[in-house]
Design an enzyme around this catalytic site. Structure first.
Site, short mmCIF file in Angstrom:
data_model
loop_
_atom_site.label_atom_id
_atom_site.label_comp_id
_atom_site.label_asym_id
_atom_site.label_seq_id
_atom_site.Cartn_x
_atom_site.Cartn_y
_atom_site.Cartn_z
N ASP A 471 27.40 10.47 -37.76
CA ASP A 471 26.62 10.60 -36.73
C ASP A 471 24.95 11.15 -36.92
O ASP A 471 24.68 11.46 -37.98
CB ASP A 471 27.33 12.06 -35.91
N ASP A 541 28.15 7.70 -25.73
CA ASP A 541 29.38 9.02 -25.51
C ASP A 541 29.82 8.68 -24.23
O ASP A 541 30.93 9.64 -23.81
CB ASP A 541 28.49 10.28 -25.60
#
Ligand code: GLA
Length: 728
Positions: A471, A541
């Site tokens: 990430d 997301d």
């Protein structure tokens, strides 16, 4: 041979299956551009010489760089348009001047030092044009690499300072392309966190227009992909020139139409966020940019890009099948608990999932998003017997195991920060601003990258990990490096990425059987360089159906299903639960399927439904992964979020061409009384064949499918339909 040099006319020609690119050495020293477009076309005439154009005393009026089409426009050269290279010399001025010296044609390609680039494919050749500047002693090498079967040409440059004084690169662009006309629309992808890759189409105006990232990441906000298309261009017709950049940091896509009506395209690192000092004896390599041309509209362009990414960019697929993961994030957030995760694994495998991914929260003092980044050891309170023991217990059921990391980041509240406060990206004397309570590590400093390698090695060696989710959850402000001297501060972000790619490469070499999924708050580094160091990317997301329809459609314009990670998350609405679960699934199978929900809280009928979904996905996975995509309805061109497309099987998907066709129709909003009728023309169906829709049993001739299936939009909101046509 894809690259030819006609020594009499001094013309270089680069050919792909359907395109042709040509340039010419003029007056033994200038490299001018002749043509890029459909193979076999006549080259357009030269630009008209105009007054107010500086000319060379030995050549005289009639030739000037001002209005000509130039292969690599240089600052201060009398070409007053935007330029590809700006070099400050030791005299202090930026007049940049390189003349043709020699060239060579090599089979295959060379790797670019420290930066990911495309792998050579069948027929790949590279033309290297060497140019020199006698004043500074610098040598400029222009690299043109051809991927003939993919209709792709890539470009980058290297600069060698063979002089005695230092120089500074103040603008660096990898592609410089002059097109003799200007009647284009520009298509670009813009967005935000949770709203990535909206498709925007705007007329190109006379003057300069730019798309860029100054965020230290390719970013959610603007993607490096950009296309110039003729006014009539649609999915199947019209000229499309498309470009992309193989880099994950700042970029600049610049388009300038001059008042004579010619268009210049530049793709590269830019100038505002980049500078690079070259001492005598040093060299610099730019990242690579790619371009493709399609005479058959946007559909062909996307398919060129898709195949290229699959064949030449994505490094490897450690597994035969992509794992259908169950990710814990939306189910547990930071509440990582051994028992819950083991139960997740035991349950997930019963319903056909392959992997449980432990997301954020497992390391250091990471109990929330304010602490722990940088401390890559398993939290001893959460894993009293250590990580290896825990992972072995999860995997007892046969499930695979994945883990989340965010290597570039550091929380001020971490052991690492307390030990090395000077290891952060920062500008001396300025505040270090936070984002999600975190700072960035100074990856321009090799010691930092080395420390991380050792730290991950200590934590992961001997642990049976199958997958890493990597990430990157903030952008770069105060873009300086405490490691670099004052005169190299402009290099901080570029060098940061050399460190990032170094760490990615180290991971791939050290853990060759581990699959890497890329992520940056979802799709914030959805770029070709990240695709070159990972197998797939977490698209967004945002897993809400309403938004996913758009996010995925936009992503597929430039990037293949092969890299697009799509999870079905818990439909938060109780009264329409099963329908929403179904809709989310139909959306998700535009790409690589996964789940993001609390499986222990699901009822049996839901889990059984998921099992059926996965079984169906497995039956069409190769078709989605390797098939050709044809778009029929764009959600960006109607207000209801209606999106329709099909994947057609290819040899790569393990079948004959058009043996199977998966047609998807999605609608966020139903007709609501309007009469909306589509005719889904399946142009790729074999007109001599008969097909059976295996979902309804209904038969169609190939010709019927070619002519189109009439589809009347129902009143249902959040509704999707699938057809799986199989050749009988
Ligand atoms: C980012 C990712 C999410 C999740 C969280 C964890 O937002 O995109 O999927 O991993 O970080 O902090």
């Amino acid at each position: 041979m894809s690259i030819r040099f006609d020594s009499e006319g001094k013309i270089f020609v680069i050919e792909t299956a359907n395109t042709e690119y040509a340039m010419k050495i003029e007056h033994d020293r200038f490299l001018t551009h002749l043509f890029y477009g459909k193979k076999g076309s006549e080259y357009p005439g030269k630009a008209r010489y105009r007054s107010f154009s500086p000319y060379y005393q030995d050549i005289g009026e009639g030739f000037s760089l001002t209005d000509d089409y130039n292969e690599f426009a240089m600052f201060g050269s009398g070409d007053f348009r935007c330029t590809a290279l700006k070099l400050r010399n030791s005299n202090g001025n930026c007049c940049t001047c390189f003349y043709y010296d020699s060239h060579e044609i090599i089979t295959g390609r060379e790797a670019i030092k420290g930066i990911p680039c495309a792998r050579a494919q069948e027929g790949t050749e590279t033309l290297v044009i060497h140019m020199v500047d006698n004043l500074t002693g610098c040598k400029l090498n222009l690299f043109y690499t051809v991927f003939p079967k993919h209709d792709i040409i890539s470009r980058y440059f290297t600069l060698e300072n063979n002089g005695t004084e230092s120089v500074k690169i103040e603008k660096a662009m990898s592609i410089c392309l002059d097109l003799p006309h200007h009647d284009f629309d520009m298509i670009s992808l813009y967005g935000a966190h949770m709203e990535e890759r909206n498709v925007q189409r705007t007329p190109v105006m006379i003057g300069n227009q730019r798309i860029m990232s100054r965020r230290g990441a390719s970013s959610h906000q603007f993607n490096p992909f950009m296309a110039l298309v003729s006014k009539n261009a649609n999915e199947t017709e019209g000229d499309v020139y498309a470009f992309n950049f193989v880099f994950s940091g700042n970029f600049l896509d610049e388009v300038e139409v001059d008042p004579n009506g010619a268009t210049r395209v530049l793709i590269g690192l830019g100038e505002e966020n980049f500078g690079y000092k070259l001492e005598a004896g040093e060299s610099f390599s730019s990242p690579e940019a790619i371009m493709t041309y399609s005479a058959d509209g946007l559909g062909r362009m996307s398919r060129n890009m898709h195949k290229f990414v699959r064949d030449a960019i994505v490094p490897r697929d450690p597994f035969k099948q992509r794992p259908v993961v169950l990710n814990t994030w939306e189910a547990c957030y930071f509440d990582i608990d051994e028992k819950v995760l083991i139960d997740f694994g035991n349950e997930a495998i019963k319903y056909g999932m392959d992997m449980v991914v432990m997301d954020d929260g497992w390391f250091g003092k990471r109990l929330n998003d304010r602490a722990g980044l940088g401390d890559w050891y398993a939290n001893p309170d959460r894993f009293p017997n250590g990580l290896a023991d825990f992972v072995d217990r999860v995997k007892k059921s046969g499930i695979k195991f994945g883990i989340w990391i965010e290597p570039e980041m550091i929380n001020p509240d971490s052991d690492l920060y307390r030990a090395h406060p000077d290891w952060c990206i920062s500008c001396e004397g300025r505040e270090r601003s936070l984002s999600r309570s975190q700072l960035l590590l100074d990856f321009a400093n090799p010691e930092v990258v080395e420390y991380l390698k050792q730290s991950f090695k200590k934590t992961f060696d001997g642990v049976a990990i199958d997958y890493i989710k990597w990430d990157f959850n903030r952008h770069i402000s105060e873009p300086g490096s405490p490691y670099l001297p004052a005169d190299r501060q402009d290099e901080a972000i570029f060098r940061f990425y050399l460190g990032v790619y170094d760490l990615f490469n180290w991971f791939m070499e050290t853990y060759p059987d581990v699959m890497i999924e890329n992520c940056s708050g979802g799709g914030g580094r959805y770029d070709l360089a990240m695709m070159a160091v990972s197998t797939q990317i977490w698209t967004s997301d945002n897993t809400a159906a309403r938004h996913r329809v758009h996010i995925q459609y936009g992503s597929l314009l430039a990037y293949p299903s092969y890299v697009m990670s799509c999870h079905v998350s818990n439909p938060m609405v109780l009264d329409d639960y099963m329908n929403l679960l179904d809709y989310k699934f139909k959306i998700a199978i535009a790409g690589m399927l996964g789940y993001e929900l609390h499986i222990l809280k699901m009822q049996d009928d839901v889990k059984n439904e998921i099992k059926k979904q996965i079984e169906f996905y497995r039956s069409v996975e190769q078709l989605i992964k390797y098939g050709d995509l044809y778009r029929l309805v764009s959600p960006f061109e109607n207000k209801k979020g209606i999106s329709s497309y099909y994947y057609v099987s290819t040899e790569e998907s393990g079948e004959g061409y058009a043996d199977r066709i998966l047609l998807t129709h999605l609608q966020n909003e139903g007709a609501r009384g309007e009469n909306i009728v589509y005719n889904f023309k399946i142009s790729e169906a074999d007109s001599n064949a008969t097909y059976k829709d295996s979902l309804t049993g209904k038969e169609y001739t190939g010709k019927q499918l070619n002519e189109g299936i009439e589809y009347v939009v129902s009143d249902k909101d959040m509704y999707g339909e699938l057809w799986l046509f199989e050749r009988v």
